[in-house]
Scaffold this motif. Sequence first.
Motif, PDB file in Angstrom:
ATOM      1  N   ILE A 149      11.382  57.677  36.436  1.00 25.77           N
ATOM      2  CA  ILE A 149       9.917  57.576  36.421  1.00 25.77           C
ATOM      3  C   ILE A 149       9.291  58.888  35.994  1.00 25.77           C
ATOM      4  N   ALA A 150       9.808  59.997  36.489  1.00 23.79           N
ATOM      5  CA  ALA A 150       9.226  61.306  36.146  1.00 23.79           C
ATOM      6  C   ALA A 150       9.350  61.616  34.662  1.00 23.79           C
ATOM      7  N   LYS A 151      10.305  60.950  33.991  1.00 28.43           N
ATOM      8  CA  LYS A 151      10.485  61.153  32.551  1.00 28.43           C
ATOM      9  C   LYS A 151       9.639  60.174  31.728  1.00 28.43           C
ATOM     10  N   SER A 152       8.901  59.317  32.402  1.00 33.29           N
ATOM     11  CA  SER A 152       8.168  58.245  31.709  1.00 33.29           C
ATOM     12  C   SER A 152       6.661  58.334  31.936  1.00 33.29           C
ATOM     13  N   LEU A 153       6.178  59.501  32.323  1.00 32.85           N
ATOM     14  CA  LEU A 153       4.779  59.629  32.731  1.00 32.85           C
ATOM     15  C   LEU A 153       3.809  59.645  31.569  1.00 32.85           C
ATOM     16  N   ASP A 154       4.344  59.624  30.333  1.00 37.50           N
ATOM     17  CA  ASP A 154       3.463  59.467  29.177  1.00 37.50           C
ATOM     18  C   ASP A 154       2.950  58.034  29.083  1.00 37.50           C
ATOM     19  N   ARG A 155       3.575  57.132  29.833  1.00 38.14           N
ATOM     20  CA  ARG A 155       3.146  55.731  29.879  1.00 38.14           C
ATOM     21  C   ARG A 155       2.494  55.473  31.227  1.00 38.14           C
ATOM     22  N   LYS A 156       1.348  54.825  31.203  1.00 36.07           N
ATOM     23  CA  LYS A 156       0.594  54.585  32.430  1.00 36.07           C
ATOM     24  C   LYS A 156       0.663  53.104  32.813  1.00 36.07           C
ATOM     25  N   PRO A 157       0.762  52.822  34.098  1.00 33.42           N
ATOM     26  CA  PRO A 157       0.832  51.428  34.534  1.00 33.42           C
ATOM     27  C   PRO A 157      -0.466  50.672  34.308  1.00 33.42           C
ATOM     28  N   LYS A 158      -0.302  49.383  34.013  1.00 37.55           N
ATOM     29  CA  LYS A 158      -1.455  48.506  33.789  1.00 37.55           C
ATOM     30  C   LYS A 158      -1.843  47.751  35.058  1.00 37.55           C
ATOM     31  N   VAL A 159      -1.027  47.870  36.091  1.00 35.82           N
ATOM     32  CA  VAL A 159      -1.269  47.168  37.354  1.00 35.82           C
ATOM     33  C   VAL A 159      -1.063  48.158  38.504  1.00 35.82           C
ATOM     34  N   PRO A 160      -1.551  47.824  39.706  1.00 33.78           N
ATOM     35  CA  PRO A 160      -1.319  48.711  40.852  1.00 33.78           C
ATOM     36  C   PRO A 160       0.169  48.940  41.107  1.00 33.78           C
ATOM     37  N   VAL A 161       0.508  50.179  41.434  1.00 33.91           N
ATOM     38  CA  VAL A 161       1.900  50.573  41.661  1.00 33.91           C
ATOM     39  C   VAL A 161       2.007  51.331  42.978  1.00 33.91           C
ATOM     40  N   MET A 162       3.113  51.129  43.679  1.00 39.41           N
ATOM     41  CA  MET A 162       3.467  51.909  44.868  1.00 39.41           C
ATOM     42  C   MET A 162       4.888  52.427  44.661  1.00 39.41           C
ATOM     43  N   LEU A 163       5.136  53.694  45.073  1.00 39.30           N
ATOM     44  CA  LEU A 163       6.450  54.299  44.882  1.00 39.30           C
ATOM     45  C   LEU A 163       6.975  54.894  46.183  1.00 39.30           C
ATOM     46  N   HIS A 164       8.304  54.790  46.370  1.00 40.98           N
ATOM     47  CA  HIS A 164       8.982  55.328  47.543  1.00 40.98           C
ATOM     48  C   HIS A 164      10.112  56.253  47.102  1.00 40.98           C
ATOM     49  N   PHE A 165      10.242  57.409  47.761  1.00 42.60           N
ATOM     50  CA  PHE A 165      11.298  58.370  47.450  1.00 42.60           C
ATOM     51  C   PHE A 165      11.867  58.968  48.739  1.00 42.60           C
ATOM     52  N   GLY A 166      13.127  59.392  48.668  1.00 45.73           N
ATOM     53  CA  GLY A 166      13.752  60.101  49.766  1.00 45.73           C
ATOM     54  C   GLY A 166      13.647  61.600  49.561  1.00 45.73           C
ATOM     55  N   GLU A 167      13.251  62.305  50.605  1.00 46.16           N
ATOM     56  CA  GLU A 167      13.072  63.761  50.500  1.00 46.16           C
ATOM     57  C   GLU A 167      14.396  64.502  50.361  1.00 46.16           C
ATOM     58  N   ARG A 168      15.513  63.844  50.752  1.00 47.58           N
ATOM     59  CA  ARG A 168      16.830  64.465  50.647  1.00 47.58           C
ATOM     60  C   ARG A 168      17.656  63.861  49.507  1.00 47.58           C
ATOM     61  N   ASP A 169      16.968  63.265  48.557  1.00 46.42           N
ATOM     62  CA  ASP A 169      17.626  62.619  47.415  1.00 46.42           C
ATOM     63  C   ASP A 169      18.115  63.686  46.434  1.00 46.42           C
ATOM     64  N   ALA A 170      19.443  63.829  46.303  1.00 47.00           N
ATOM     65  CA  ALA A 170      20.006  64.826  45.391  1.00 47.00           C
ATOM     66  C   ALA A 170      19.813  64.438  43.932  1.00 47.00           C
ATOM     67  N   HIS A 171      19.501  63.171  43.669  1.00 47.45           N
ATOM     68  CA  HIS A 171      19.335  62.692  42.292  1.00 47.45           C
ATOM     69  C   HIS A 171      17.902  62.865  41.779  1.00 47.45           C
ATOM     70  N   ILE A 172      16.946  62.907  42.695  1.00 46.51           N
ATOM     71  CA  ILE A 172      15.530  63.000  42.313  1.00 46.51           C
ATOM     72  C   ILE A 172      14.920  64.166  43.072  1.00 46.51           C
TER      73      ILE A 172
END
Length: 222
Positions: free
Chosen positions: A144-167
């Motif tokens: 998602i962080a690499k795709s921020l040049d594109r904006k959503p056309k509908v409401p979006v909610m996102l969840h992330f882990g604070e200890r995520d080694a991948h993100i």
Amino acid sequence: MSQTIKLTAADGATIDAYRADPTGTPKGGLVVLQEIFGVNPHIRRVADGFAAEGYRVIAPALFDRVKPGVELDYNQEGMGAGIALMGQVDQGKALLDVAAAVAAASDAGKVGIVGYCWGGSLAYAAACSVDGLAAAVGYYGGNIAKSLDRKPKVPVMLHFGERDAHIPMSDVAAIEAALPDVPVYTYDADHGFNCDARGSYDKPSAAQALERTLAFLARYVG
């Protein structure tokens, strides 16, 4: 009630999908997008859970164009195989399959989409480009962080882990800065915290994220 159905995408390709139906009239439709481990028992349980909440759920088998019938285990072998398969998937064609799933769910009413890991990134991409969606929820989508040049056309909610080694949390901060109207929640948890088949499963975080997701879907889908 659940069953395996066939979806036909706009380019004529046919893939399998897991369909779970609620008891009684659906509140709406919901597309559930897999992790890199395929539409495996965990994803089917997720679909069944949302069906129990009143949604008609379609979980498309997004690896079918490359290798049909993929169900991988949560171990190093499964992860390696899933990463290799993901690398062979054309995202544009995957989104055609997502669109076919949205169409299949649409007779239940408005349609939302929820994706996990790879599916979380695809859920965001679908929110930007796939017609027929009312809302999208992404769990720990690394692209998602690499795709921020594109904006959503509908409401979006996102969840992330604070200890995520991948993100890294710097990616989450970039997402929050670029999408100020999108609710972004973080949890004291690792990548894959929603998956009860993984060692990184965190029950309190999963429960809180699900509560927020269901409230979001109730608002925008039904």
